[in-house]
Design an enzyme around this catalytic site. Structure first.
Site, mmCIF file in Angstrom:
data_model
loop_
_atom_site.group_PDB
_atom_site.id
_atom_site.type_symbol
_atom_site.label_atom_id
_atom_site.label_comp_id
_atom_site.label_asym_id
_atom_site.label_seq_id
_atom_site.Cartn_x
_atom_site.Cartn_y
_atom_site.Cartn_z
ATOM 1 N N ASP A 52 0.825 -1.206 0.000
ATOM 2 C CA ASP A 52 0.000 0.000 0.000
ATOM 3 C C ASP A 52 0.860 1.257 0.000
ATOM 4 O OD1 ASP A 52 0.918 -0.495 2.614
ATOM 5 O OD2 ASP A 52 -1.042 -1.107 3.320
ATOM 6 N N ASN B 111 -7.457 -3.196 14.190
ATOM 7 C CA ASN B 111 -8.859 -3.382 13.801
ATOM 8 C C ASN B 111 -9.048 -4.531 12.812
ATOM 9 O OD1 ASN B 111 -7.822 -2.368 11.436
ATOM 10 N ND2 ASN B 111 -9.145 -0.570 11.324
ATOM 11 N N GLU C 54 -9.622 -1.811 5.233
ATOM 12 C CA GLU C 54 -10.265 -1.546 6.516
ATOM 13 C C GLU C 54 -11.539 -2.381 6.654
ATOM 14 O OE1 GLU C 54 -8.417 -0.122 8.466
ATOM 15 O OE2 GLU C 54 -7.895 1.957 8.017
ATOM 16 N N HIS D 82 -7.351 -5.007 9.953
ATOM 17 C CA HIS D 82 -7.041 -4.775 8.532
ATOM 18 C C HIS D 82 -5.751 -5.481 8.121
ATOM 19 C CE1 HIS D 82 -4.668 -0.785 9.430
ATOM 20 N NE2 HIS D 82 -3.822 -1.770 9.320
HETATM 21 C C1 F6R Z 1 1.375 -1.746 6.112
HETATM 22 C C2 F6R Z 1 0.102 -2.428 6.208
HETATM 23 C C3 F6R Z 1 -0.665 -2.528 7.465
HETATM 24 C C4 F6R Z 1 0.188 -2.877 8.682
HETATM 25 C C5 F6R Z 1 -0.667 -2.847 9.938
HETATM 26 C C6 F6R Z 1 0.133 -3.153 11.174
HETATM 27 O O1 F6R Z 1 1.874 -1.810 4.803
HETATM 28 O O2 F6R Z 1 -0.311 -2.878 5.218
HETATM 29 O O3 F6R Z 1 -1.673 -3.505 7.310
HETATM 30 O O4 F6R Z 1 0.764 -4.130 8.498
HETATM 31 O O5 F6R Z 1 -1.278 -1.603 10.069
HETATM 32 O O6 F6R Z 1 1.029 -2.114 11.389
HETATM 33 P P1 F6R Z 1 2.184 -2.266 12.482
HETATM 34 O O7 F6R Z 1 3.024 -3.392 12.016
HETATM 35 O O8 F6R Z 1 2.912 -0.970 12.459
HETATM 36 O O9 F6R Z 1 1.498 -2.560 13.773
#
Ligand code: F6R
Length: 265
Positions: free
Chosen positions: A68, A137, A144, A139
């Site tokens: 992303d 959450n 989301e 995702h």
């Molecule tokens: C990042 C992504 C998100 C993260 C998620 C967890 O490219 O796609 O899904 O993997 O928000 O983030 P962290 O690892 O910072 O807790």
């Protein structure tokens, strides 16, 4: 789905590194990685970088696709995922920057950029191993809650929770973009292997919902229950709400030797 409960975040990284390295070796020099940003996979990337440094892994001809990118950050912004991936993946893993891709969140044609990203993944032969973290959450990528389980790369609006979670990378919450371009859940599901890492109690609810809850758009990560080769590496804190935790431990401890050899675990 295989759930591997590790005694510490360090062990999560070690075991996930072994798994990803095994897949890279099996696929060969042109392996295609899918890479998440965020904190969760950083130690895994360090583990892979150590193998590159000691000569046991060569990713110089490999490709990568980030999950992303924020929409609206100027190119070169220190928190744009293109910059983050360059810093945490491309350089330490000795990859060719020309083969490392992020969605173009600075494009004036966001729909066109999304379509081009899907086409680039297909042109590269698809992703061999998708590395994932999970949001508090539920995702994966920036899909989301409420995301279509069949979605492809597209623009999404970040939830307040995600913006607050990511505010630590910016000077203030106001600076966190409101939109992103993200691979869809259908895009992620097309990867041939998925390796998800999660550490800490803040991920315990999301992991329980992903592994043991219903398959639902309300927990986008739960779509991985339908993936044939998904491995979930969690530390004890992230595993704390798994009903079948003892069974997952028993399964891992009693894995037949041939299966352990095949999977690299
Ligand atoms: C990042 C992504 C998100 C993260 C998620 C967890 O490219 O796609 O899904 O993997 O928000 O983030 P962290 O690892 O910072 O807790």
């Amino acid at each position: 789905m295989e759930v591997v409960i590790c005694s510490s975040p360090t062990e999560v990284a070690q075991r996930a590194t072994a798994k990803v390295a095994r897949i890279c070796q099996e696929v060969g020099p042109n392996v295609v990685l899918g890479v998440a940003t965020g904190s969760s996979p950083l130690a895994l990337y360090e583990g892979l970088a150590a193998r590159v440094a000691d000569g046991s892994l060569d990713l110089s001809q490999a490709s990568a696709f980030a999950l992303d990118e924020y929409v609206g950050l100027p190119k070169g912004h220190p928190e744009s995922y293109a910059t983050v991936v360059n810093r945490t993946v491309t350089e330490p893993l000795g990859m060719d920057p020309a083969r490392v891709n992020t969605p173009d969140g600075a494009s004036s044609d966001i729909d066109g950029a999304a379509k081009a990203y899907e086409e680039a993944i297909v042109a590269a032969g698809g992703v061999d191993v998708q590395i994932l973290g999970i949001g508090s959450n539920g995702h994966i990528g920036f899909n989301e809650p409420g995301s279509s389980l069949a979605s492809r790369t597209r623009i999404k609006t970040l939830t307040p929770t995600t913006r607050e979670d990511n505010a630590r990378f910016f000077d203030s919450l106001d600076q966190v973009p409101t939109h992103c371009l993200t691979q869809g859940l259908g895009t992620i599901m097309a990867a041939r292997n998925v390796v998800l890492v999660a550490q800490g109690e803040g991920k315990a609810d999301a992991i329980a919902a992903l592994v043991e809850g219903p398959v639902t758009a309300m927990c986008p990560g739960s779509v991985l229950q339908l993936h044939q080769h998904a491995t979930i590496f969690v530390d004890e804190a992230a595993a704390a709400k798994l009903t079948l935790a003892d069974y997952y431990r028993f399964t891992y401890d009693n894995k037949p030797a041939w299966q352990r050899d095949l999977s690299g675990l």
